[in-house]
Design an enzyme around this catalytic site. Sequence first.
Site, short mmCIF file in Angstrom:
data_model
loop_
_atom_site.label_atom_id
_atom_site.label_comp_id
_atom_site.label_asym_id
_atom_site.label_seq_id
_atom_site.Cartn_x
_atom_site.Cartn_y
_atom_site.Cartn_z
N ARG A 68 54.23 -68.65 -24.21
CA ARG A 68 53.12 -67.90 -23.44
C ARG A 68 51.99 -68.93 -22.84
O ARG A 68 51.49 -69.62 -23.68
CB ARG A 68 52.70 -66.95 -24.46
CG ARG A 68 53.53 -65.55 -24.54
CD ARG A 68 53.78 -64.66 -23.24
NE ARG A 68 54.88 -63.52 -23.56
CZ ARG A 68 56.10 -63.59 -23.12
NH1 ARG A 68 56.44 -64.68 -22.47
NH2 ARG A 68 56.68 -62.60 -23.33
N GLU B 142 48.79 -65.16 -15.61
CA GLU B 142 49.85 -65.02 -14.49
C GLU B 142 49.55 -63.67 -13.71
O GLU B 142 49.07 -62.69 -14.02
CB GLU B 142 51.18 -64.80 -15.25
CG GLU B 142 51.67 -66.20 -15.95
CD GLU B 142 52.65 -65.91 -16.96
OE1 GLU B 142 53.47 -64.99 -16.58
OE2 GLU B 142 53.09 -67.00 -17.76
N HIS C 260 57.11 -68.78 -14.51
CA HIS C 260 57.69 -68.01 -15.61
C HIS C 260 59.24 -67.53 -15.41
O HIS C 260 59.50 -66.51 -15.30
CB HIS C 260 56.82 -66.76 -15.72
CG HIS C 260 56.96 -66.06 -16.99
ND1 HIS C 260 56.25 -65.61 -17.65
CD2 HIS C 260 58.07 -65.85 -17.96
CE1 HIS C 260 56.28 -65.01 -19.01
NE2 HIS C 260 57.71 -65.48 -18.92
P1 NAP Z 1 61.54 -65.96 -32.74
O1 NAP Z 1 63.13 -65.94 -32.94
O2 NAP Z 1 61.06 -64.58 -33.36
O3 NAP Z 1 60.98 -66.97 -33.12
C1 NAP Z 1 59.56 -67.34 -33.31
C2 NAP Z 1 59.21 -68.72 -33.78
O4 NAP Z 1 57.58 -68.75 -33.68
C3 NAP Z 1 59.66 -68.68 -35.33
O5 NAP Z 1 60.15 -69.97 -35.63
C4 NAP Z 1 58.17 -68.40 -36.07
O6 NAP Z 1 58.51 -68.98 -37.26
C5 NAP Z 1 57.40 -68.99 -34.84
N1 NAP Z 1 55.92 -68.79 -35.08
C6 NAP Z 1 55.62 -67.12 -35.17
N2 NAP Z 1 54.19 -67.08 -35.42
C7 NAP Z 1 53.81 -68.47 -35.55
C8 NAP Z 1 52.66 -68.87 -35.81
N3 NAP Z 1 51.46 -68.01 -35.91
N4 NAP Z 1 52.14 -70.29 -35.86
C9 NAP Z 1 53.50 -70.91 -36.07
N5 NAP Z 1 54.65 -70.80 -35.86
C10 NAP Z 1 54.90 -69.25 -35.39
O7 NAP Z 1 61.35 -65.73 -31.15
P2 NAP Z 1 62.47 -66.34 -29.84
O8 NAP Z 1 63.30 -65.22 -29.56
O9 NAP Z 1 62.63 -67.65 -30.42
O10 NAP Z 1 60.91 -66.24 -28.70
C11 NAP Z 1 59.95 -66.90 -28.89
C12 NAP Z 1 58.98 -66.55 -27.89
O11 NAP Z 1 59.12 -67.26 -26.88
C13 NAP Z 1 58.77 -65.24 -27.47
O12 NAP Z 1 58.03 -64.54 -28.22
C14 NAP Z 1 58.28 -65.54 -26.01
O13 NAP Z 1 56.74 -65.46 -26.20
C15 NAP Z 1 58.74 -66.69 -25.58
N6 NAP Z 1 59.72 -66.42 -24.42
C16 NAP Z 1 59.41 -67.13 -23.25
C17 NAP Z 1 60.06 -67.07 -22.21
C18 NAP Z 1 59.95 -67.42 -20.80
O14 NAP Z 1 60.33 -66.84 -19.76
N7 NAP Z 1 59.26 -68.56 -20.65
C19 NAP Z 1 61.58 -66.18 -22.36
C20 NAP Z 1 61.67 -66.14 -23.62
C21 NAP Z 1 61.12 -66.17 -24.67
P3 NAP Z 1 57.32 -68.53 -38.50
O15 NAP Z 1 57.42 -66.92 -38.51
O16 NAP Z 1 57.91 -68.96 -39.71
O17 NAP Z 1 55.92 -69.04 -38.19
C1 8YV Z 2 60.74 -62.81 -18.95
C2 8YV Z 2 59.86 -63.61 -21.28
O1 8YV Z 2 60.08 -63.55 -18.13
O2 8YV Z 2 61.55 -62.47 -22.87
C3 8YV Z 2 60.40 -63.10 -22.49
O3 8YV Z 2 59.59 -62.99 -23.32
O4 8YV Z 2 58.79 -63.95 -21.28
C4 8YV Z 2 61.15 -63.67 -20.30
O5 8YV Z 2 62.20 -63.45 -20.80
C5 8YV Z 2 60.07 -61.51 -19.05
O6 8YV Z 2 60.11 -60.82 -19.95
C6 8YV Z 2 60.32 -60.81 -17.86
O7 8YV Z 2 59.22 -60.64 -16.96
#
Ligand code: NAP
Ligand code: 8YV
Length: 329
Positions: free
Chosen positions: A240, A269, A287
Amino acid sequence: MAEPSRPDLLQTGPMMPMVEAQLSQHFTVHRLDQGDADQLLAEVGGRIRAVATGVGSTAGGKRRVTGELLARLPKVEIVANFGVGYDAVDVEAAAARGIVVTNTPGVLDDEVADLTIGLLLATIRQIPQAERHLRAGLWPQGGFPLTATLRDRTIGLVGMGRIGQAIARRLAGFGRPIAYHSRRAVEGLPYDHYPDLLALARHVDVLIAIIPGGPETTHLINADVLAALGPTGVFINVARGSVVDEPALIRALQQGTIASAGLDVFAHEPNVPAELVALDNVVLLPHVASATHATRNAMGQLVVDNLLAWREGRDPLTPVPETPLPARA
Ligand code: NAP
Ligand code: 8YV
């Protein structure tokens, strides 16, 4: 009490056509983004039982499900979020009211990990810049300059959850050492865990952020972390925009504190700072990490399936850890 056949649902903004078609089939849908939101809430807020929402950083934060909005929905029981990240939903306010919040975990891990690898290579090997060189007709005047390499790098992940692990599995194929930072070590992984983010940044040459947004991670990646990454360092953000201090990142890129960055997410964004757009040592994406037909359809279907499960009196499929399953009368 039996569920009404088409419970009132508040939709905070546009969603995919396949989602909207199913929502209007099973719910009485009210659009918060069409017309006067205040008037709509005054008229139907008391009847709303469910909310469908997307990423709140779009449209200037208008799609956020705040505690204030929830307070105007006294009968709401479920908030279904399109996206695995649910930082745009006030989960504390939801939990306090026994409202379940659902997200879309798992169905996007591989897609986001694939894009992350693409963005990493694009940034280090300057793939978009090289393409711009060719399209500008500059090749006959001279080849594109040599670039940095992934070959000599140690890679650090900030976050080792579902998507972080999918990224690490791919990176293992590149034969590079991997380490990570998170609050707790993940058992059974062959990578070194750094409880201290600064220590990880000092140890690695690439830092990839894949953690949730929200107050706990706001500006976790700050000027000190970027300085520790160093002048040959590469920063990739697919998490994010809020997790990095964006002005500090811009300064670090301008002053050569780090070498380059690949960014899929931004603080405000869809607005991207002009200073970032002006830089040649960044690769900027709007994104798109999960943005394929197949994956967005899977995410959309999970939003609908969560809402249908609730409507049919079953447990929602993917509640977030902070909110309980709804109490049923
Ligand atoms: P997840 O399985 O819940 O993993 C989150 C990771 O972050 C865990 O390793 C967690 O470990 C760590 N974490 C959480 N809070 C933290 C903190 N305060 N300090 C350090 N580490 C921390 O989530 P995921 O499914 O992998 O997704 C992660 C994130 O990616 C989403 O929440 C979203 O914001 C982002 N994302 C972005 C896109 C995009 O389109 N760019 C798409 C999908 C996801 P601990 O709890 O042990 O700290
Ligand atoms: C998408 C995301 O871009 O899953 C998330 O957390 O940031 C992305 O997969 C978003 O959810 C759709 O706008």
